[in-house]
Scaffold this active site. Structure first.
Site, PDB file in Angstrom:
ATOM      1  N   SER A 147       0.796  -1.220   0.000  1.00 20.12           N
ATOM      2  CA  SER A 147       0.000   0.000   0.000  1.00 20.12           C
ATOM      3  C   SER A 147       0.830   1.272   0.000  1.00 20.12           C
ATOM      4  O   SER A 147       0.414   2.271  -0.563  1.00 20.12           O
ATOM      5  CB  SER A 147      -0.935  -0.006   1.207  1.00 20.12           C
ATOM      6  OG  SER A 147      -0.206  -0.156   2.404  1.00 20.12           O
ATOM      7  N   HIS A 175      -5.062  -3.474  -1.947  1.00 24.38           N
ATOM      8  CA  HIS A 175      -4.835  -2.521  -3.043  1.00 24.38           C
ATOM      9  C   HIS A 175      -4.828  -3.159  -4.419  1.00 24.38           C
ATOM     10  O   HIS A 175      -5.015  -2.480  -5.423  1.00 24.38           O
ATOM     11  CB  HIS A 175      -3.539  -1.737  -2.803  1.00 24.38           C
ATOM     12  CG  HIS A 175      -3.680  -0.746  -1.698  1.00 24.38           C
ATOM     13  ND1 HIS A 175      -4.080   0.543  -1.909  1.00 24.38           N
ATOM     14  CD2 HIS A 175      -3.538  -0.892  -0.357  1.00 24.38           C
ATOM     15  CE1 HIS A 175      -4.169   1.178  -0.744  1.00 24.38           C
ATOM     16  NE2 HIS A 175      -3.837   0.326   0.210  1.00 24.38           N
ATOM     17  N   LYS A 206     -11.141   0.164  -1.590  1.00 28.02           N
ATOM     18  CA  LYS A 206     -10.181   0.863  -2.444  1.00 28.02           C
ATOM     19  C   LYS A 206     -10.723   0.885  -3.874  1.00 28.02           C
ATOM     20  O   LYS A 206     -11.644   1.638  -4.134  1.00 28.02           O
ATOM     21  CB  LYS A 206      -8.804   0.242  -2.281  1.00 28.02           C
ATOM     22  CG  LYS A 206      -8.123   0.836  -1.036  1.00 28.02           C
ATOM     23  CD  LYS A 206      -7.745  -0.093   0.026  1.00 28.02           C
ATOM     24  CE  LYS A 206      -7.340   0.667   1.283  1.00 28.02           C
ATOM     25  NZ  LYS A 206      -6.921  -0.227   2.359  1.00 28.02           N
TER      26      LYS A 206
END
Ligand SMILES: *Cc1c(COP(=O)(O)O)cnc(C)c1O
Length: 358
Positions: A147, A175, A206
């Protein structure tokens, strides 16, 4: 985005595909709210499981090619709920040094012995595995796409080591979900390791533009978590709108591959621009483009000047990243236009000069 009454270019969002503002995602959230109300009213095992939760778990399992999935209230809750059910007192965990705080807290809760290996360093991990006394139950933990650095774990090598040394692997792909791999299924797809990594987690917050998290894996494993994971059992189910939005986002990840194409084109454009200006970037392979600064105060000063020139990208400092590695973590999305990226690069150059970085 609007910041303190002024329009600025946002370069720090994890909404990589722009799905949080996609009309169909918004529509799905509105319809679910109208039909089921704003709150789910109870925890999942009491009466909080509504049709949007079941639909989302089906969609996730199908999207990931897994037998089953379980939705948690957040990535933090998933990690602290799952890890203590994989491993316990007297067992051993090896985690990448850059693992997210929620993974570390999950390790602490498990009461297993916990060591870190140098970031993405399989030789170090192997040395630790070799020194392991007896055949203790072992779990290797890594993020898929990291991340704060934007690089990927050496997943094939990690899985090879796990197989050779009889360890389990737990991947947090918060992510990577939605953006990595040919069809956006995540970092595991990027390496073609679906069959060798039987379970993993990711978030809905995300690239999927929603909120919450999931674990996918064999039916038996998911059933076990459903009955055991305290952070799943003792918390209210996510609101129906959030579940419906995440399902809609998965459909769009599959149906609109051009969003990923735009994301990667923008990523390359900003990456080249930053590098040509002479900034020091991490070895990133993703839309996460961290410019390393080092000193926390200098990173903050840089972020302040960026904002003055119309770019919102706050400094990331310890304890989010290790001491001496403060940075501006730029992220780019499918929604940025080339004009915006040009404008942003101009601002970055000015801010870099004003703070003595260039
Ligand atoms: C964001 C993130 C989490 C936490 O997810 P939330 O849904 O925000 O609680 C966990 N792990 C990683 C690697 C993350 O980036």
């Amino acid at each position: 985005m609007n910041h303190a009454g002024r329009t600025v270019i946002l370069l720090s969002s994890n909404d990589y595909l722009g799905l949080s503002t996609h009309p169909q995602v918004i529509q799905a959230a509105i319809e679910a709210t109208e039909r089921y109300g704003t709150g789910s009213g109870a925890s999942r095992l009491v009466s909080g499981t509504l049709p949007p939760h079941a639909a989302l778990e089906n969609a996730l399992a199908k999207f990931k090619g897994a037998e089953a999935s379980l939705v948690f209230g957040a990535g933090y809750l998933a990690n602290i709920g799952v890890i203590p059910n994989l491993i316990g007192q007297g067992d051993l965990i090896f985690a990448d040094r850059l693992c997210h705080a929620s993974l570390i807290d999950g390790c602490r809760l498990s009461q297993a012995d916990f060591r870190v290996f140098r970031h993405a360093d399989c030789a170090h991990l192997e040395a630790l595995l070799r020194r392991r006394a007896g055949n203790r139950r072992t779990l290797i933990i890594t993020e898929g796409l990291f991340s704060m650095d934007g690089d990927v774990a050496p997943l094939a090598e990690l899985v090879g080591l796990a197989e050779r040394y009889d360890a389990m692997v737990y991947v947090d792909d918060a992510h990577g979900t939605g953006i990595m791999g040919a069809t956006g299924r995540g970092t595991i797809e990027r390496f073609g390791l679906e069959r060798r990594i039987p379970f993993h987690m990711g978030t809905l917050s995300k690239a999927l533009g929603s909120y919450g998290a999931y674990v996918v894996g064999p039916n038996e494993f998911v059933q076990y978590l459903l009955n055991k994971a305290r952070s799943f059992i003792f918390t209210t189910a996510i609101p129906p709108a959030i579940a419906a939005a995440a399902s809609a986002a998965i459909t769009i990840v599959e149906r609109e591959p051009d969003r990923r194409d735009r994301l990667w084109a923008n990523r390359q454009y900003l990456f080249d621009g930053l590098r040509n200006q002479g900034f020091r970037l991490t070895p990133t392979v993703s839309p996460i483009l961290p410019v390393l600064i080092g000193d926390a105060a200098q990173a903050s000063a840089f972020a302040d000047r960026l904002l003055a020139h119309g770019v919102y990208a706050p400094a990331i400092r310890p304890p989010t990243v290790p001491d001496g590695t403060s940075r501006i973590r730029f992220t780019v999305t499918a929604e940025h236009t080339t004009d915006q990226l040009d404008e942003a690069l101009q601002a970055v150059m000015l801010a870099g000069r004003e703070t003595g970085l260039l």
